[in-house]
Write a protein that holds these residues in place. Structure first.
Motif, mmCIF file in Angstrom:
data_model
loop_
_atom_site.group_PDB
_atom_site.id
_atom_site.type_symbol
_atom_site.label_atom_id
_atom_site.label_comp_id
_atom_site.label_asym_id
_atom_site.label_seq_id
_atom_site.Cartn_x
_atom_site.Cartn_y
_atom_site.Cartn_z
ATOM 1 N N LEU A 1 16.930 8.606 11.427
ATOM 2 C CA LEU A 1 15.667 8.709 10.691
ATOM 3 C C LEU A 1 15.630 9.998 9.869
ATOM 4 O O LEU A 1 15.264 9.993 8.697
ATOM 5 N N ARG A 2 16.011 11.092 10.529
ATOM 6 C CA ARG A 2 15.993 12.381 9.829
ATOM 7 C C ARG A 2 16.983 12.403 8.671
ATOM 8 O O ARG A 2 16.816 13.145 7.714
ATOM 9 N N GLN A 3 18.046 11.579 8.805
ATOM 10 C CA GLN A 3 19.059 11.527 7.745
ATOM 11 C C GLN A 3 18.736 10.451 6.706
ATOM 12 O O GLN A 3 19.611 10.035 5.954
ATOM 13 N N GLN A 4 17.477 9.998 6.725
ATOM 14 C CA GLN A 4 17.015 9.013 5.737
ATOM 15 C C GLN A 4 17.798 7.715 5.814
ATOM 16 O O GLN A 4 18.128 7.107 4.799
ATOM 17 N N GLN A 5 18.108 7.299 7.033
ATOM 18 C CA GLN A 5 18.795 6.020 7.214
ATOM 19 C C GLN A 5 17.955 5.128 8.123
ATOM 20 O O GLN A 5 18.320 4.878 9.277
ATOM 21 N N GLU B 1 17.378 1.936 8.221
ATOM 22 C CA GLU B 1 17.965 0.676 8.715
ATOM 23 C C GLU B 1 18.780 0.945 9.984
ATOM 24 O O GLU B 1 18.697 0.207 10.962
ATOM 25 N N GLU B 2 19.580 2.015 9.895
ATOM 26 C CA GLU B 2 20.389 2.417 11.046
ATOM 27 C C GLU B 2 19.486 2.769 12.229
ATOM 28 O O GLU B 2 19.729 2.360 13.364
ATOM 29 N N ALA B 3 18.436 3.519 11.949
ATOM 30 C CA ALA B 3 17.502 3.936 12.999
ATOM 31 C C ALA B 3 16.851 2.722 13.665
ATOM 32 O O ALA B 3 16.707 2.672 14.884
ATOM 33 N N LEU B 4 16.505 1.741 12.857
ATOM 34 C CA LEU B 4 15.849 0.540 13.377
ATOM 35 C C LEU B 4 16.802 -0.237 14.275
ATOM 36 O O LEU B 4 16.423 -0.716 15.346
ATOM 37 N N ALA B 5 18.055 -0.342 13.853
ATOM 38 C CA ALA B 5 19.050 -1.064 14.652
ATOM 39 C C ALA B 5 19.260 -0.362 15.997
ATOM 40 O O ALA B 5 19.307 -1.007 17.051
ATOM 41 N N LEU B 6 19.354 0.967 15.964
ATOM 42 C CA LEU B 6 19.568 1.730 17.197
ATOM 43 C C LEU B 6 18.360 1.624 18.123
ATOM 44 O O LEU B 6 18.505 1.457 19.337
ATOM 45 N N ALA B 7 17.178 1.702 17.542
ATOM 46 C CA ALA B 7 15.969 1.605 18.356
ATOM 47 C C ALA B 7 15.884 0.215 19.003
ATOM 48 O O ALA B 7 15.490 0.083 20.160
ATOM 49 N N GLY B 8 16.289 -0.808 18.253
ATOM 50 C CA GLY B 8 16.279 -2.163 18.799
ATOM 51 C C GLY B 8 17.216 -2.288 19.989
ATOM 52 O O GLY B 8 16.889 -2.907 20.999
ATOM 53 N N GLN B 9 18.389 -1.670 19.872
ATOM 54 C CA GLN B 9 19.345 -1.697 20.988
ATOM 55 C C GLN B 9 18.789 -0.933 22.182
ATOM 56 O O GLN B 9 18.901 -1.381 23.325
ATOM 57 N N LEU C 1 20.025 8.899 18.832
ATOM 58 C CA LEU C 1 20.819 8.600 17.639
ATOM 59 C C LEU C 1 19.919 7.996 16.557
ATOM 60 O O LEU C 1 20.060 8.298 15.368
ATOM 61 N N GLY C 2 18.994 7.149 16.994
ATOM 62 C CA GLY C 2 18.059 6.532 16.054
ATOM 63 C C GLY C 2 17.185 7.580 15.385
ATOM 64 O O GLY C 2 16.964 7.543 14.169
#
Ligand SMILES: [Zn+2]
Length: 106
Positions: A52-56, A58-66, A47-48
């Motif tokens: 990333l591919r969708q230029q988001q 912040e979202e990618a970083l949060a998902l990767a952190g989880q 999902l992260g």
């Protein structure tokens, strides 16, 4: 079912899991919960990567952190590194690079 490898947390034996037997071959600890964590982390990481591919970033970083919290992996750290760059979060970038290096050295 693809071959999975997992290190038993109880005795440290490296197990290759290739059938439905999800117990450590040395001490019989049930390894299934670990594999589930691993699978959940992989899902979050995907999902992260999509975020990333969708230029988001912040979202990618949060998902990767989880994902990292569930089960650290090189692939997750790499998503987080790209996301940190996207967020221009240079401190976070340093942190993730150190995490990746620590994992690689292990
Ligand atoms: Zn074991």
């Amino acid at each position: 079912m693809p071959v999975r490898s997992i290190t038993c947390p109880a005795c440290g034996k490296f197990n290759e899991i290739e059938d439905a037997n999800l117990a450590c071959r040395r001490c019989s600890t049930d390894l299934e919960p670990l594999l589930s964590l691993d699978a959940a982390a992989a899902g979050l990481r995907l999902l992260g990567a999509r975020a990333l591919r969708q230029q988001q970033p912040e979202e990618a970083l949060a998902l990767a952190g989880q994902a990292w919290g569930l089960s650290p992996s090189r692939a997750t750290a790499q998503v987080a590194i790209l996301a940190s760059v996207g967020c221009r979060d240079w401190e976070g970038l340093m942190c993730w690079r150190q995490r990746l290096a620590a994992l690689s050295g292990a």
